[in-house]
Scaffold this active site. Structure first.
Site, PDB file in Angstrom:
ATOM      1  N   HIS A  22      28.444  39.251  44.240  1.00 15.20           N
ATOM      2  CA  HIS A  22      29.538  40.019  44.196  1.00 15.20           C
ATOM      3  C   HIS A  22      29.750  41.102  45.252  1.00 15.20           C
ATOM      4  O   HIS A  22      30.724  41.534  45.808  1.00 15.20           O
ATOM      5  CB  HIS A  22      29.393  40.731  42.952  1.00 15.20           C
ATOM      6  CG  HIS A  22      30.601  41.306  42.302  1.00 15.20           C
ATOM      7  ND1 HIS A  22      31.860  40.492  42.091  1.00 15.20           N
ATOM      8  CD2 HIS A  22      31.096  42.670  42.057  1.00 15.20           C
ATOM      9  CE1 HIS A  22      32.852  41.185  41.912  1.00 15.20           C
ATOM     10  NE2 HIS A  22      32.442  42.457  41.657  1.00 15.20           N
TER      11      HIS A  22
HETATM   12  N1  LIG Z   1      33.877  32.721  32.185  1.00 13.64           N
HETATM   13  C1  LIG Z   1      35.049  32.847  32.122  1.00 13.64           C
HETATM   14  N2  LIG Z   1      36.180  31.854  31.358  1.00 13.64           N
HETATM   15  C2  LIG Z   1      37.545  32.164  31.203  1.00 13.64           C
HETATM   16  N3  LIG Z   1      38.060  33.305  31.719  1.00 13.64           N
HETATM   17  C3  LIG Z   1      37.264  33.999  32.370  1.00 13.64           C
HETATM   18  C4  LIG Z   1      35.993  33.817  32.832  1.00 13.64           C
HETATM   19  N4  LIG Z   1      35.596  35.145  33.081  1.00 13.64           N
HETATM   20  C5  LIG Z   1      36.476  35.564  33.710  1.00 13.64           C
HETATM   21  N5  LIG Z   1      37.685  35.119  32.970  1.00 13.64           N
HETATM   22  C6  LIG Z   1      38.986  35.470  32.990  1.00 13.64           C
HETATM   23  O1  LIG Z   1      39.162  36.201  34.201  1.00 13.64           O
HETATM   24  C7  LIG Z   1      39.736  37.503  34.230  1.00 13.64           C
HETATM   25  C8  LIG Z   1      39.072  38.467  35.344  1.00 13.64           C
HETATM   26  O2  LIG Z   1      39.708  38.064  36.656  1.00 13.64           O
HETATM   27  P1  LIG Z   1      39.387  38.938  37.829  1.00 13.64           P
HETATM   28  O3  LIG Z   1      39.601  40.387  37.740  1.00 13.64           O
HETATM   29  O4  LIG Z   1      40.205  38.478  38.744  1.00 13.64           O
HETATM   30  O5  LIG Z   1      37.914  38.623  38.200  1.00 13.64           O
HETATM   31  P2  LIG Z   1      36.483  39.480  38.166  1.00 13.64           P
HETATM   32  O6  LIG Z   1      36.272  39.608  36.737  1.00 13.64           O
HETATM   33  O7  LIG Z   1      35.537  38.686  38.845  1.00 13.64           O
HETATM   34  O8  LIG Z   1      36.941  40.918  38.935  1.00 13.64           O
HETATM   35  C9  LIG Z   1      39.528  38.159  32.831  1.00 13.64           C
HETATM   36  O9  LIG Z   1      40.270  38.875  32.295  1.00 13.64           O
HETATM   37  C10 LIG Z   1      39.327  36.782  31.957  1.00 13.64           C
HETATM   38  O10 LIG Z   1      40.603  36.382  31.531  1.00 13.64           O
HETATM   39 MG   LIG Z   2      35.905  41.719  40.605  1.00 15.82          MG
END
Ligand SMILES: Nc1ncnc2c1ncn2[C@@H]1O[C@H](COP(=O)(O)OP(=O)(O)O)[C@@H](O)[C@H]1O
Ligand SMILES: [Mg+2]
Ligand SMILES: Nc1ncnc2c1ncn2[C@@H]1O[C@H](COP(=O)(O)OP(=O)(O)O)[C@@H](O)[C@H]1O
Ligand SMILES: [Mg+2]
Ligand SMILES: [Mg+2]
Ligand SMILES: [Mg+2]
Lengths: 132, 209, 132, 209
Positions: free
Chosen positions: A10
């Site tokens: 990340h």
């Molecule tokens: N393993 C997973 N399976 C399904 N949805 C997920 C998973 N991990 C994260 N998400 C979804 O992704 C969203 C977050 O997306 P985003 O903020 O764009 O990415 P990050 O968490 O990498 O910063 C969460 O609110 C959730 O709905």
């Molecule tokens: Mg992120």
């Protein structure tokens, strides 16, 4: 035979600094490439950066990819699926491993000339190491 | 109204606009239980989807969704990128090379999208993710389609169901994604991914209405 | 109540970048202090840097120390023995944890206001997390 | 000759000189199965030991060794720092506040040093570490002391035994420290920490001869 290693974090700085730490232990024979952050340098993941690092790390003996968490894992899995649809690309395996410990273990084992499966194995074995 | 390349493209365009209009809300939801980038991630990913569609000018709805998925995977930057990206690509592949499809086939494509997300991310309903919005939405879409309803009605039902699924994430504790690190502190907030899923399904209802 | 966190790595850059990554997730309420490398900036460990980081991270609720390997672990253990001989210093516990994953888990749990034992526990639970 | 503050100080000074003279060899041993810093680490640690002794001017051999240990812990930078540092501090504490001790007490202090290293690092004989040199050395020292031999003879026997222990590390596979990451590739080399232990015990033999 030297397996390449790609470190997907990340954070650009985490990927880069762990790659440097692992290189220090493994020596110059192992290609360890960081793929940290997004393609515009934010925290996150870029499938293009990972693909580029995989190609740069491969010398024909395969590449072991180690991920930190979340989007690093999901994006690496997506890249792997894409690569499986292609022909002639590098042989890539994802290691389910603790990031720092797995990177060091994989890098050192790669430096001993072992093959891809053994390198991935050694990264994954790092879950069972203990420190105290 | 059938679902063709033009409608598929309009869906992505409308999704992009909806996400941009609500970018701040998505970001603040993610700031509460994640890292506060979901608005920016989705805006970037859907912009790349539009660009990729414009560049490839695909002629079937399936190819439109595959092109959108590739753009999203390439540029989103967060976990939502590979998840939505795989979802759109899998949905596009499910449409095959048909020039236009009716509600049952589009429903099957939405189901393929849900399966892609669950396979890649390992989340099930109740884990407080986008799966909690998409699962009832797919069921609602397919129920209307099975009764012979048109795409517009199916999509409206799906958007309503997603909205309920989104509300239902509030009391849940996250078990997937970075919100899961928070343990019980993730309770009491909407899941950002479930919120963006709701926007995307509402956009589908709008462009097919 | 906010437990402080100290990250001890052989590499200054690894300690610093993982601290930054963990902070990004935990938010500004948690004091996360890196103690990487020797006191002259080489790869290695400095008991003085660790002791300084522990003092800087402590706000009275105790400090959880997470180490990468080798000299990081041995030096942290030595510091702990020294602190046990003193009175009135910070309450310090070493976590036996994977470095990156343990740091993130500990930092996020500390941000929820849990106490030192819970924070150390969450770092140590990170050995049983899996990614694929 | 009894072991007093002056002899203890001379031991540290001689160890420092021996390590500096052999710094390149220690480094190249560590380059083969570690990270190539053992020579620099030991030189830095023992220089700090000397400085700390000079600053504190301790009047008992116990306090000399404690001061040396503190300097070593503070400045070595590698795993050998806390290990040797704890060893010297524990040995110093074992000497209590005696102004001067004979062979059996010094033997007990060396045994305390070995125990400190094993407790801190968790290594046993055969793991290809400094423990493989120090264990036979302590046994040899104590055997001579138990027979009523003088410190000079005990220390010479200890240095010889350490040297044999060092040679015996060559065919071993490392199970502790960073060399253990190499697995079978660690076979065929002397352990750097066993080599520095041998130098330190040879220095003891020299200053007590
Ligand atoms: N393993 C997973 N399976 C399904 N949805 C997920 C998973 N991990 C994260 N998400 C979804 O992704 C969203 C977050 O997306 P985003 O903020 O764009 O990415 P990050 O968490 O990498 O910063 C969460 O609110 C959730 O709905
Ligand atoms: Mg992120
Ligand atoms: N856990 C341990 N127990 C005993 N000795 C150890 C241990 N770890 C390392 N050593 C010793 O330390 C030596 C390496 O010291 P040095 O190179 O100064 O530290 P580093 O390995 O941190 O670079 C090894 O050769 C070995 O003898
Ligand atoms: Mg986010
Ligand atoms: Mg070394
Ligand atoms: Mg070192």
């Amino acid at each position: 035979m030297t397996v390449g290693i790609v470190l997907v974090s990340h954070s650009p700085a985490v990927a880069g600094s762990v790659a440097e730490l692992a290189s220090e232990l493994a020596g110059p024979s192992v290609a360890i490439r960081p793929a940290g952050g997004t393609d515009d340098g934010r925290f996150g993941t870029s499938i293009e950066l990972i693909a580029g690092a995989v190609n740069a790390a491969d010398s024909g003996d395969g590449v072991c990819v180690i991920m930190d968490m979340g989007s690093s894992v999901l994006t690496s899995k997506t890249l792997l699926e894409d690569l499986e649809d292609e022909d002639g690309g590098p042989v890539v395996r994802l290691a389910d491993a603790p990031f720092t410990e797995g990177a060091v273990a994989a890098a050192v084992l790669a430096s001993t000339g072992q093959g891809l499966d053994a390198v991935v194995d050694s990264a994954e074995q790092a879950w069972s190491m203990r420190k105290l | 109204m059938a679902f063709d390349a033009q409608t598929a493209t309009a869906w992505i365009t409308a999704s992009e606009a909806a996400v941009k209009a609500d970018e701040a809300r998505l970001t603040s939801l993610d700031a509460a239980i994640g890292d506060g980038d979901h608005g920016a991630n989705m805006a970037r990913g859907l912009a790349a989807a539009s660009t990729n569609i414009a560049e490839r000018a695909p002629s079937t709805p399936g190819d439109v969704l595959v092109a959108a998925g590739r753009g999203i995977v390439a540029k989103t930057g967060g976990a939502s990128g590979p998840l939505y990206g795989s979802a759109f690509r899998r949905a596009g592949k499910a449409l095959g090379d048909a020039a236009s499809v009716e509600a049952p086939v589009l429903g099957a494509a939405l189901e393929a999208a849900l399966t892609a997300i669950k396979e890649l991310g390992g989340a099930n309903e109740g884990d407080k993710t986008m799966v909690d919005a998409l699962t009832p939405a797919v069921a609602a879409f397919q129920a209307v389609a099975a009764d012979g309803g048109p795409i517009a009605a199916a999509a409206a039902a799906a958007a309503d169901a997603a909205e309920q699924g989104l509300s239902a994430t509030v009391p849940l504790q996250a078990r997937k994604g970075r919100a899961s690190y928070l343990g019980p502190r993730s309770i009491g907030h909407e899941d950002p991914g479930a919120a963006s899923t709701t926007l995307i399904l509402r956009a589908l209802a709008e462009v097919t209405a």
